[in-house]
Structure formats: C-alpha cells, structure tokens
Design a protein around this motif. Sequence first.
Motif, PDB file in Angstrom:
ATOM      1  N   GLU A 169       3.214  -4.152  11.234  1.00  0.00           N
ATOM      2  CA  GLU A 169       4.244  -3.516  11.470  1.00  0.00           C
ATOM      3  C   GLU A 169       4.693  -2.238  10.708  1.00  0.00           C
ATOM      4  OE1 GLU A 169       6.715  -7.246  13.408  1.00  0.00           O
ATOM      5  OE2 GLU A 169       6.701  -6.777  11.352  1.00  0.00           O
ATOM      6  N   ARG A 170       4.375  -2.412   9.531  1.00  0.00           N
ATOM      7  CA  ARG A 170       4.853  -1.394   8.599  1.00  0.00           C
ATOM      8  C   ARG A 170       3.740  -0.145   8.681  1.00  0.00           C
ATOM      9  NH1 ARG A 170       4.746  -5.904   4.988  1.00  0.00           N
ATOM     10  NH2 ARG A 170       2.922  -5.029   3.948  1.00  0.00           N
ATOM     11  N   ARG A 204      10.097  -3.166   7.987  1.00  0.00           N
ATOM     12  CA  ARG A 204       9.298  -4.238   8.865  1.00  0.00           C
ATOM     13  C   ARG A 204       8.724  -5.136   7.989  1.00  0.00           C
ATOM     14  NH1 ARG A 204      11.488  -0.068  11.183  1.00  0.00           N
ATOM     15  NH2 ARG A 204      10.856   0.300  13.428  1.00  0.00           N
ATOM     16  N   THR A 205       8.043  -6.350   8.733  1.00  0.00           N
ATOM     17  CA  THR A 205       7.665  -7.471   7.834  1.00  0.00           C
ATOM     18  C   THR A 205       6.094  -7.442   7.654  1.00  0.00           C
ATOM     19  OG1 THR A 205       9.879  -8.817   8.893  1.00  0.00           O
ATOM     20  CG2 THR A 205       7.895 -10.232   7.872  1.00  0.00           C
ATOM     21  N   HIS A 246       4.882   1.834  11.774  1.00  0.00           N
ATOM     22  CA  HIS A 246       6.025   2.842  11.281  1.00  0.00           C
ATOM     23  C   HIS A 246       5.704   3.979  10.436  1.00  0.00           C
ATOM     24  CE1 HIS A 246      10.069   4.025   9.733  1.00  0.00           C
ATOM     25  NE2 HIS A 246      10.406   3.503  10.729  1.00  0.00           N
TER      26      HIS A 246
END
Length: 399
Positions: free
Chosen positions: A287-288, A282-283, A291
């Motif tokens: 987003e990270r 992920r960017t 996850h």
Amino acid sequence: MALDLNTLRAHFPSLDTGLAFFDGPGGTQTPCPVADAITATMTGPLSNRGVTSPSELNAEHTVTAFRAAYADLLNMPADGIVHGRSATQLTYDFSRHLAKDWKSGDEIVLSRLDHDCNVRPWIQAAERAGVTVRWIEIDPDTTDLDLGSFQRALSTRTRLVALTAASNVLGTKPPVRQIADLAHGAGALVYVDGVHYAAHHLVDVPALGADLFVCSPYKFLGPHCGVLAGSPELLETIRPDKLLPSSDAVPERFEFGTLPYEILAGATAAVDFLTALDPGTRTTRRERLTHSLGSLHEHEQALSTRLGEGLRALGAAVTVHCRAADRTPTLLMSFDGRDAREAQTHLAARGVVAPAGSFYAYEPFNALKLEDPALRAGIAPYSTTNDVDRLLEGLSTFI
C-alpha cells in the motif's frame, strides 16, 4: 500526493557533482541507504545460509527479506521471486529451461519493440529446437505494436509469447494484458520484459497477465542484478539443469551457486527507499509503495511533458521518435544533419548526461529505420525542472 524532492536528492552523493542525469534508462544513480545496506551486509557477520550461527542467520534473513520485498513490489508470492545476475542472464536461463519441452513444428512469437535481451535468447533457443519464430510488428506511424500482426502470428502451435511492458528507447507501453489474454487463449506462456516499465510504474504481475516477468533493480535505484517473478505453481513445472546437491525447492532451484547476499540487501533497500518516498498513512508495504510510486509517476510525467514541449519548441532540427500515446518519460531523438554523439559530447561539456546509441534495441531501430546513434533522455526520480531546462538549453545551442 507530493514528493519532497530536496529530501530525496539529499540521499544521492553523485548529485553533489552538479551533473544533470538523463541516463536513468541505462541505470540510475544510487542513494546512500542502498550503499549502506550493501556495506553493512558485507562487513557484518556473514556466512553461507543456515540456521545455527548469527552469521548464517544473517544470510538467511537477507534472502528472506529480498524475496518479501520483491513480492510486495511485483504483487507476487515470495516463493515465486528468483534472483539473477541480470535480466539478460535470467532470460537466457529460462529460454534454455523452457526450450527443453519445445519440438519441431512449435512456434514462438517475439516483438519488434523489444530490447535484444528479450529477443536473441529466444531466437537462439528456437534455432536449437527447430522452432519457428514469428513477429509482432511495430506500427511506424504510432510506434505502438501492431496487434493485427500479433493475431496473424498467434496460433495453436504457439508455445511462448515474449514482449516488453515498455520500450527502453521509445517508451511505448503496449497493451500487455490484451496480448497475454489472447496468448493464453491459444495455450501459450507469456514472458514479459519489465526492466524499463518497473522503473516508472508500480508492477502488478497478475494484472499484466504475465506468466514470467523480469526486472532490474539497478534501473530503479538499486544494485546491478535481475529479478524474475513467476507463480510457484508454474515454477514447479520447470526443470533446470542444476548441481545434484543443490536445492530443488522453488525458487532456489533456479539460483545457481552461492547468492550475493550484499546485492540482495541492496536490492531490498532500493524497494524500501521507494516505499518511503511518499508513503502516506498506509499500512502494508504494498500500500505504501502504491502511494509513493503514484507520486513518483506524477512527478516524472510533469517533467516529461515539460521536456516534450521544450523539444517541440526547438523546431524541425530535432526529431523525437516517441509517438505512442501511452509511454514512459523516456525520449529518443535525432538531429537534422548531425551525429547524436556530437550532441552527447556537447551536453556533457555543460554537465548534462544524456547518452547516444541504439541501446541494445536492435529490432526497433531496424524496424523503424532509426538513425544509429540517437540521443536518449530519460526522467528519473531525482530529476528536476532545472535539469530539464539545462538539457533543453544545451540542445538549443547545439542545433
């Protein structure tokens, strides 16, 4: 999704003791990157915030990084992030701020499921303002909130609804969004205690419907402090008592005195540590985090299932009080004819840390007539199947 548990655990020097820690609901162990961030901030050039010297800029950047990290963690604007010494302190502060506008005839609604941090400050503020307190009760059969009691308590006179996103003793996760929508329909603000919830789930404050949300980084690997999130537009309408020369900007107007820059740095490092658990490709940090915390949730739920099954296998000598279908990996238990403090001592002698008490959950213990003390076992990111098996083995030799 998968956690590299060995790599994760290698960052925690306290795990080298061989202890199995189940006291995470009261505060987790601390990884080296968090301690290193605190040390680096304290020993590097550091002054009060400013824009001139390197030491002033270090302080300024530390505050900016903290707000950005918790904006990503909670899905809120950075200028809606308020630092506090603890969730309790922040709740006391905001109970006083909000109660300035309450008047006789107004009402607030509180939850029997909550830690006293999200109960007593509001009761005391209501008493001073002459405001009536109404309650959302607990269904004793399910340990969920009784939504019927909430609908009866809510009215056009309700100014505030305060509730938890997850019980620190029962793990129950009430339907916060459903409650918030009803509260907003009546014109009330919603204050959510997310201390226990944020330790086990990625938080999305807008999705929860919370107007104000508090959490505590030391429950998810960080240092001891509290964080409050609210929309900057709402915070602009709240007027705290403050020193005349201090900033009136949001969120600074709610942060009294010089900020503890080293604690902010450690709290930021905790978010970054969580982000790196299983970030995928992920960017953005959000987003990270999504996850990584998804992987963490799967890991904790698998261990919670193993623990629950093991406790059921011990039979009637152990009573588990957590019955909600949707809950965190935290279990509260008592023992037929035995004091839970004896169980705590028995486990401690075997290198298993699981505390006994009522854990400031005064209302749930009274509402459900729970025996005080009870034993609480909570799964944390660094927990293993071996830890769970050691807990179960210790209990099997106790009962």
